[in-house]
Design a protein around this motif. Structure first.
Motif, PDB file in Angstrom:
ATOM      1  N   ASP A 249       5.750   3.521  -8.480  1.00  0.00           N
ATOM      2  CA  ASP A 249       6.880   2.699  -8.427  1.00  0.00           C
ATOM      3  C   ASP A 249       6.137   1.086  -8.791  1.00  0.00           C
ATOM      4  O   ASP A 249       7.087   0.313  -8.704  1.00  0.00           O
ATOM      5  CB  ASP A 249       7.238   2.566  -6.593  1.00  0.00           C
ATOM      6  CG  ASP A 249       7.395   3.746  -6.133  1.00  0.00           C
ATOM      7  OD1 ASP A 249       7.534   3.877  -4.951  1.00  0.00           O
ATOM      8  OD2 ASP A 249       8.343   4.562  -6.834  1.00  0.00           O
TER       9      ASP A 249
ATOM     10  N   ARG B  33      14.025   8.103  -1.721  1.00  0.00           N
ATOM     11  CA  ARG B  33      13.186   7.180  -1.241  1.00  0.00           C
ATOM     12  C   ARG B  33      13.876   5.490  -1.784  1.00  0.00           C
ATOM     13  O   ARG B  33      13.559   4.336  -1.065  1.00  0.00           O
ATOM     14  CB  ARG B  33      11.853   6.795  -1.868  1.00  0.00           C
ATOM     15  CG  ARG B  33      10.830   8.043  -1.321  1.00  0.00           C
ATOM     16  CD  ARG B  33       9.379   8.073  -1.918  1.00  0.00           C
ATOM     17  NE  ARG B  33       9.259   7.994  -3.124  1.00  0.00           N
ATOM     18  CZ  ARG B  33       8.870   7.018  -3.947  1.00  0.00           C
ATOM     19  NH1 ARG B  33       8.889   5.794  -3.357  1.00  0.00           N
ATOM     20  NH2 ARG B  33       8.761   7.089  -5.273  1.00  0.00           N
TER      21      ARG B  33
ATOM     22  N   VAL C  52       1.605  -1.398  -6.327  1.00  0.00           N
ATOM     23  CA  VAL C  52       1.397  -0.516  -5.139  1.00  0.00           C
ATOM     24  C   VAL C  52      -0.001  -0.051  -5.241  1.00  0.00           C
ATOM     25  O   VAL C  52      -0.645   0.297  -6.244  1.00  0.00           O
ATOM     26  CB  VAL C  52       2.234   0.943  -5.307  1.00  0.00           C
ATOM     27  CG1 VAL C  52       2.096   1.620  -4.097  1.00  0.00           C
ATOM     28  CG2 VAL C  52       3.668   0.398  -5.051  1.00  0.00           C
TER      29      VAL C  52
ATOM     30  N   GLN D 118       8.501   4.217   1.461  1.00  0.00           N
ATOM     31  CA  GLN D 118       7.097   5.129   1.297  1.00  0.00           C
ATOM     32  C   GLN D 118       6.898   5.089  -0.153  1.00  0.00           C
ATOM     33  O   GLN D 118       6.851   5.876  -1.050  1.00  0.00           O
ATOM     34  CB  GLN D 118       7.604   6.778   1.669  1.00  0.00           C
ATOM     35  CG  GLN D 118       8.026   6.769   3.102  1.00  0.00           C
ATOM     36  CD  GLN D 118       8.246   8.097   3.420  1.00  0.00           C
ATOM     37  OE1 GLN D 118       8.931   8.756   2.474  1.00  0.00           O
ATOM     38  NE2 GLN D 118       7.819   8.796   4.721  1.00  0.00           N
ATOM     39  N   VAL D 119       6.460   3.878  -0.689  1.00  0.00           N
ATOM     40  CA  VAL D 119       6.209   3.608  -2.010  1.00  0.00           C
ATOM     41  C   VAL D 119       4.808   4.356  -2.458  1.00  0.00           C
ATOM     42  O   VAL D 119       3.973   4.441  -1.580  1.00  0.00           O
ATOM     43  CB  VAL D 119       5.822   2.133  -2.102  1.00  0.00           C
ATOM     44  CG1 VAL D 119       7.171   1.301  -2.247  1.00  0.00           C
ATOM     45  CG2 VAL D 119       4.728   1.718  -1.365  1.00  0.00           C
ATOM     46  N   VAL D 120       5.013   4.899  -3.757  1.00  0.00           N
ATOM     47  CA  VAL D 120       3.807   5.529  -4.551  1.00  0.00           C
ATOM     48  C   VAL D 120       3.409   4.589  -5.424  1.00  0.00           C
ATOM     49  O   VAL D 120       4.076   3.622  -6.081  1.00  0.00           O
ATOM     50  CB  VAL D 120       4.290   6.845  -5.009  1.00  0.00           C
ATOM     51  CG1 VAL D 120       4.809   7.619  -3.658  1.00  0.00           C
ATOM     52  CG2 VAL D 120       5.331   6.777  -5.908  1.00  0.00           C
ATOM     53  N   ARG D 121       2.136   4.835  -6.369  1.00  0.00           N
ATOM     54  CA  ARG D 121       1.642   4.089  -7.495  1.00  0.00           C
ATOM     55  C   ARG D 121       2.463   4.011  -8.442  1.00  0.00           C
ATOM     56  O   ARG D 121       2.696   2.959  -9.241  1.00  0.00           O
ATOM     57  CB  ARG D 121       0.373   4.457  -7.693  1.00  0.00           C
ATOM     58  CG  ARG D 121      -0.826   4.298  -6.712  1.00  0.00           C
ATOM     59  CD  ARG D 121      -2.119   3.978  -7.258  1.00  0.00           C
ATOM     60  NE  ARG D 121      -3.242   3.751  -6.267  1.00  0.00           N
ATOM     61  CZ  ARG D 121      -4.030   4.263  -5.856  1.00  0.00           C
ATOM     62  NH1 ARG D 121      -4.252   5.721  -6.483  1.00  0.00           N
ATOM     63  NH2 ARG D 121      -5.138   3.977  -5.066  1.00  0.00           N
TER      64      ARG D 121
ATOM     65  N   ARG E 159       1.110  -1.211  -0.046  1.00  0.00           N
ATOM     66  CA  ARG E 159       0.130  -0.068  -0.166  1.00  0.00           C
ATOM     67  C   ARG E 159       0.828   1.327  -0.087  1.00  0.00           C
ATOM     68  O   ARG E 159       2.100   1.137   0.456  1.00  0.00           O
ATOM     69  CB  ARG E 159      -0.879   0.079   1.208  1.00  0.00           C
ATOM     70  CG  ARG E 159      -1.804  -1.246   1.199  1.00  0.00           C
ATOM     71  CD  ARG E 159      -3.112  -0.939   2.351  1.00  0.00           C
ATOM     72  NE  ARG E 159      -3.753  -2.144   2.154  1.00  0.00           N
ATOM     73  CZ  ARG E 159      -4.849  -2.036   1.386  1.00  0.00           C
ATOM     74  NH1 ARG E 159      -5.186  -1.381   0.518  1.00  0.00           N
ATOM     75  NH2 ARG E 159      -5.587  -3.452   1.394  1.00  0.00           N
ATOM     76  N   ARG E 160       0.328   2.162  -0.601  1.00  0.00           N
ATOM     77  CA  ARG E 160       1.056   3.496  -0.578  1.00  0.00           C
ATOM     78  C   ARG E 160       1.745   3.784   0.876  1.00  0.00           C
ATOM     79  O   ARG E 160       0.873   3.809   1.948  1.00  0.00           O
ATOM     80  CB  ARG E 160       0.062   4.635  -1.064  1.00  0.00           C
ATOM     81  CG  ARG E 160      -0.094   4.591  -2.403  1.00  0.00           C
ATOM     82  CD  ARG E 160      -0.872   5.984  -2.958  1.00  0.00           C
ATOM     83  NE  ARG E 160      -2.230   5.548  -2.529  1.00  0.00           N
ATOM     84  CZ  ARG E 160      -3.112   6.640  -2.323  1.00  0.00           C
ATOM     85  NH1 ARG E 160      -2.834   7.840  -2.918  1.00  0.00           N
ATOM     86  NH2 ARG E 160      -4.392   6.542  -1.866  1.00  0.00           N
ATOM     87  N   GLY E 161       2.916   4.294   0.929  1.00  0.00           N
ATOM     88  CA  GLY E 161       3.506   4.383   2.056  1.00  0.00           C
ATOM     89  C   GLY E 161       4.347   3.522   2.630  1.00  0.00           C
ATOM     90  O   GLY E 161       5.097   3.851   3.636  1.00  0.00           O
TER      91      GLY E 161
END
Lengths: 111, 114
Positions: free
Chosen positions: B86, B64, B113, B81-84, B14-16
Protein backbone atom coordinates in the motif's frame (compact mmCIF):
# COMPACT_ATOMS: atom_id res chain seq x y z
CA UNK A 1 -9.94 0.53 -23.12
CA UNK A 2 -7.84 3.66 -23.00
CA UNK A 3 -4.10 3.30 -22.59
CA UNK A 4 -1.71 6.22 -22.47
CA UNK A 5 1.94 5.86 -23.35
CA UNK A 6 4.71 8.40 -23.00
CA UNK A 7 8.10 8.30 -24.63
CA UNK A 8 10.84 8.70 -23.80
CA UNK A 9 10.66 7.59 -20.19
CA UNK A 10 13.60 9.82 -19.36
CA UNK A 11 15.38 12.63 -21.17
CA UNK A 12 18.49 14.61 -20.32
CA UNK A 13 19.39 17.73 -22.29
CA UNK A 14 21.74 20.69 -21.87
CA UNK A 15 20.27 24.02 -20.96
CA UNK A 16 18.93 26.03 -23.89
CA UNK A 17 17.86 23.11 -26.05
CA UNK A 18 14.39 22.81 -27.51
CA UNK A 19 12.78 19.46 -26.81
CA UNK A 20 9.69 17.42 -27.56
CA UNK A 21 7.86 15.01 -25.28
CA UNK A 22 5.49 12.49 -26.79
CA UNK A 23 2.18 11.09 -25.62
CA UNK A 24 0.00 8.54 -27.39
CA UNK A 25 -3.42 7.19 -26.52
CA UNK A 26 -5.30 4.21 -27.89
CA UNK A 27 -8.88 5.50 -27.91
CA UNK A 28 -9.16 8.64 -30.02
CA UNK A 29 -12.66 9.45 -28.72
CA UNK A 30 -11.40 11.95 -26.17
CA UNK A 31 -12.72 15.39 -25.46
CA UNK A 32 -9.58 16.83 -24.01
CA UNK A 33 -5.98 16.06 -23.15
CA UNK A 34 -4.00 17.58 -20.35
CA UNK A 35 -0.30 17.94 -19.64
CA UNK A 36 0.92 18.10 -16.04
CA UNK A 37 4.21 18.70 -14.36
CA UNK A 38 5.23 16.80 -11.23
CA UNK A 39 8.26 17.78 -9.17
CA UNK A 40 9.88 15.12 -6.97
CA UNK A 41 7.79 14.46 -3.89
CA UNK A 42 5.22 17.04 -4.93
CA UNK A 43 1.75 17.14 -6.44
CA UNK A 44 0.69 17.80 -10.00
CA UNK A 45 0.63 21.17 -11.66
CA UNK A 46 -1.58 21.55 -14.71
CA UNK A 47 0.37 23.02 -17.62
CA UNK A 48 -1.94 22.91 -20.62
CA UNK A 49 -5.41 21.61 -21.39
CA UNK A 50 -6.29 21.01 -25.03
CA UNK A 51 -9.93 20.52 -25.95
CA UNK A 52 -10.69 17.98 -28.66
CA UNK A 53 -11.69 20.75 -31.05
CA UNK A 54 -8.29 22.41 -30.69
CA UNK A 55 -5.04 21.42 -32.32
CA UNK A 56 -2.69 23.20 -29.98
CA UNK A 57 -2.30 25.32 -26.88
CA UNK A 58 0.53 27.61 -25.90
CA UNK A 59 1.69 28.93 -22.57
CA UNK A 60 4.97 30.78 -22.46
CA UNK A 61 7.73 28.47 -23.64
CA UNK A 62 5.36 25.50 -23.74
CA UNK A 63 3.35 24.40 -26.74
CA UNK A 64 1.14 21.32 -26.76
CA UNK A 65 -0.36 19.85 -29.90
CA UNK A 66 -3.13 17.31 -30.31
CA UNK A 67 -3.84 14.97 -33.22
CA UNK A 68 -6.89 12.98 -32.24
CA UNK A 69 -7.05 10.89 -35.38
CA UNK A 70 -3.58 9.50 -34.83
CA UNK A 71 -3.93 9.37 -31.05
CA UNK A 72 -0.95 11.59 -30.35
CA UNK A 73 0.02 14.70 -28.47
CA UNK A 74 3.35 16.43 -28.15
CA UNK A 75 4.64 18.89 -25.60
CA UNK A 76 7.25 21.22 -26.99
CA UNK A 77 9.50 23.07 -24.56
CA UNK A 78 11.53 25.91 -26.03
CA UNK A 79 14.85 27.12 -24.67
CA UNK A 80 14.87 24.65 -21.79
CA UNK A 81 16.07 25.76 -18.35
CA UNK A 82 17.27 23.79 -15.31
CA UNK A 83 14.02 24.79 -13.59
CA UNK A 84 12.13 22.76 -16.18
CA UNK A 85 13.56 19.57 -14.68
CA UNK A 86 10.58 17.51 -13.53
CA UNK A 87 8.38 14.63 -14.62
CA UNK A 88 5.85 15.52 -17.29
CA UNK A 89 2.60 13.58 -17.41
CA UNK A 90 -0.12 13.54 -20.02
CA UNK A 91 -3.65 12.45 -19.20
CA UNK A 92 -6.96 11.94 -20.98
CA UNK A 93 -10.44 11.57 -19.53
CA UNK A 94 -11.87 8.09 -19.55
CA UNK A 95 -15.32 6.79 -18.88
CA UNK A 96 -16.43 10.26 -17.76
CA UNK A 97 -15.18 9.61 -14.28
CA UNK A 98 -11.45 9.44 -14.20
CA UNK A 99 -8.31 10.42 -15.99
CA UNK A 100 -5.88 7.98 -17.53
CA UNK A 101 -2.28 8.98 -17.08
CA UNK A 102 0.85 8.03 -18.89
CA UNK A 103 3.82 6.89 -16.82
CA UNK A 104 5.54 10.20 -17.48
CA UNK A 105 8.75 11.49 -18.97
CA UNK A 106 11.43 12.42 -16.45
CA UNK A 107 13.23 15.47 -17.80
CA UNK A 108 16.61 16.68 -16.60
CA UNK A 109 17.97 19.96 -17.94
CA UNK A 110 21.65 20.32 -17.18
CA UNK A 111 23.12 23.79 -16.57
CA UNK B 1 -9.24 30.57 -2.94
CA UNK B 2 -7.13 27.86 -1.42
CA UNK B 3 -6.27 24.90 -3.58
CA UNK B 4 -7.00 21.27 -2.87
CA UNK B 5 -5.67 20.38 0.55
CA UNK B 6 -4.56 16.98 1.69
CA UNK B 7 -3.38 15.85 5.08
CA UNK B 8 -1.29 14.43 6.36
CA UNK B 9 1.41 15.01 3.76
CA UNK B 10 3.37 12.03 5.06
CA UNK B 11 2.04 9.06 6.96
CA UNK B 12 3.96 6.12 8.38
CA UNK B 13 2.10 3.02 9.46
CA UNK B 14 3.07 -0.48 10.52
CA UNK B 15 1.57 -3.48 8.81
CA UNK B 16 -1.93 -4.14 10.08
CA UNK B 17 -2.68 -0.59 11.16
CA UNK B 18 -5.24 1.70 9.60
CA UNK B 19 -4.46 4.71 7.42
CA UNK B 20 -6.81 7.66 7.02
CA UNK B 21 -6.12 10.18 4.30
CA UNK B 22 -8.05 13.43 4.11
CA UNK B 23 -8.85 15.68 1.19
CA UNK B 24 -10.52 19.07 1.23
CA UNK B 25 -11.57 20.07 -2.29
CA UNK B 26 -11.35 23.56 -3.64
CA UNK B 27 -14.14 25.85 -2.55
CA UNK B 28 -17.18 25.33 -4.74
CA UNK B 29 -16.04 21.92 -6.01
CA UNK B 30 -18.39 19.05 -5.34
CA UNK B 31 -16.55 16.33 -7.27
CA UNK B 32 -13.60 14.51 -5.72
CA UNK B 33 -11.29 11.93 -7.28
CA UNK B 34 -8.66 9.78 -5.60
CA UNK B 35 -5.61 8.47 -7.44
CA UNK B 36 -2.71 6.29 -6.35
CA UNK B 37 0.82 6.56 -7.63
CA UNK B 38 3.04 3.59 -6.94
CA UNK B 39 6.81 4.12 -7.05
CA UNK B 40 8.04 4.64 -10.59
CA UNK B 41 4.52 4.31 -12.00
CA UNK B 42 1.87 6.67 -13.30
CA UNK B 43 -1.23 7.74 -11.46
CA UNK B 44 -4.06 5.24 -11.35
CA UNK B 45 -7.67 6.18 -10.74
CA UNK B 46 -9.23 4.75 -7.60
CA UNK B 47 -12.59 6.34 -6.86
CA UNK B 48 -14.85 9.23 -7.82
CA UNK B 49 -17.22 10.77 -5.29
CA UNK B 50 -19.75 13.53 -5.05
CA UNK B 51 -21.15 14.77 -1.78
CA UNK B 52 -22.49 11.75 0.13
CA UNK B 53 -22.27 9.50 -2.94
CA UNK B 54 -19.72 7.14 -4.42
CA UNK B 55 -20.13 7.45 -8.17
CA UNK B 56 -17.42 5.13 -9.42
CA UNK B 57 -15.13 2.94 -7.31
CA UNK B 58 -13.98 0.69 -10.13
CA UNK B 59 -10.32 1.49 -9.51
CA UNK B 60 -10.34 0.77 -5.82
CA UNK B 61 -9.31 -2.61 -4.37
CA UNK B 62 -12.36 -4.51 -3.19
CA UNK B 63 -10.96 -5.24 0.24
CA UNK B 64 -9.52 -2.99 2.93
CA UNK B 65 -10.09 0.24 0.99
CA UNK B 66 -13.05 2.57 1.41
CA UNK B 67 -13.83 6.18 0.64
CA UNK B 68 -16.41 8.71 1.68
CA UNK B 69 -17.28 12.33 1.02
CA UNK B 70 -19.73 13.41 3.72
CA UNK B 71 -22.06 16.35 3.51
CA UNK B 72 -19.82 18.25 5.88
CA UNK B 73 -16.07 17.88 6.09
CA UNK B 74 -13.34 16.46 3.91
CA UNK B 75 -13.30 13.37 1.78
CA UNK B 76 -11.65 10.43 3.52
CA UNK B 77 -9.76 7.54 1.96
CA UNK B 78 -9.44 4.77 4.50
CA UNK B 79 -7.11 1.79 4.24
CA UNK B 80 -7.56 -0.91 6.83
CA UNK B 81 -4.89 -3.45 7.81
CA UNK B 82 -2.26 -1.83 5.64
CA UNK B 83 0.36 -3.95 3.90
CA UNK B 84 3.72 -2.92 2.45
CA UNK B 85 2.26 -2.88 -1.04
CA UNK B 86 0.00 0.00 0.00
CA UNK B 87 3.04 2.27 0.22
CA UNK B 88 2.43 4.91 -2.41
CA UNK B 89 1.52 8.52 -2.98
CA UNK B 90 -2.22 9.12 -2.83
CA UNK B 91 -3.51 12.14 -4.68
CA UNK B 92 -6.86 13.79 -4.44
CA UNK B 93 -8.30 16.00 -7.16
CA UNK B 94 -11.44 18.08 -7.33
CA UNK B 95 -13.49 19.70 -10.05
CA UNK B 96 -16.56 21.91 -10.05
CA UNK B 97 -18.51 19.45 -12.14
CA UNK B 98 -18.09 16.14 -13.90
CA UNK B 99 -15.08 15.55 -16.09
CA UNK B 100 -14.77 17.96 -18.96
CA UNK B 101 -12.96 20.61 -17.07
CA UNK B 102 -9.56 20.31 -15.55
CA UNK B 103 -9.14 18.54 -12.28
CA UNK B 104 -7.16 20.35 -9.63
CA UNK B 105 -4.77 18.16 -7.72
CA UNK B 106 -3.70 18.29 -4.12
CA UNK B 107 -0.08 17.85 -2.99
CA UNK B 108 -0.65 14.21 -2.14
CA UNK B 109 -0.19 12.04 0.94
CA UNK B 110 2.83 9.79 0.93
CA UNK B 111 2.08 6.61 2.81
CA UNK B 112 4.90 4.40 3.99
CA UNK B 113 4.06 1.03 5.47
CA UNK B 114 6.84 -0.49 7.53
Amino acid sequence: KQEVTQIPAALSVPEGENLVLNCSFTDSAIYNLQWFRQDPGKGLTSLLLIQSSQREQTSGRLNASLDKSSGRSTLYIAASQPGDSATYLCAVPYNNNDMRFGAGTRLTVKP
Amino acid sequence: NAGVMQNPRHLVRRRGQEARLRCSPMKGHSHVYWYRQLPEEGLKFMVYLQKENIIDESGMPKERFSAEFPKEGPSILRIQQVVRGDSAAYFCASSPRQLGETQYFGPGTRLLVL
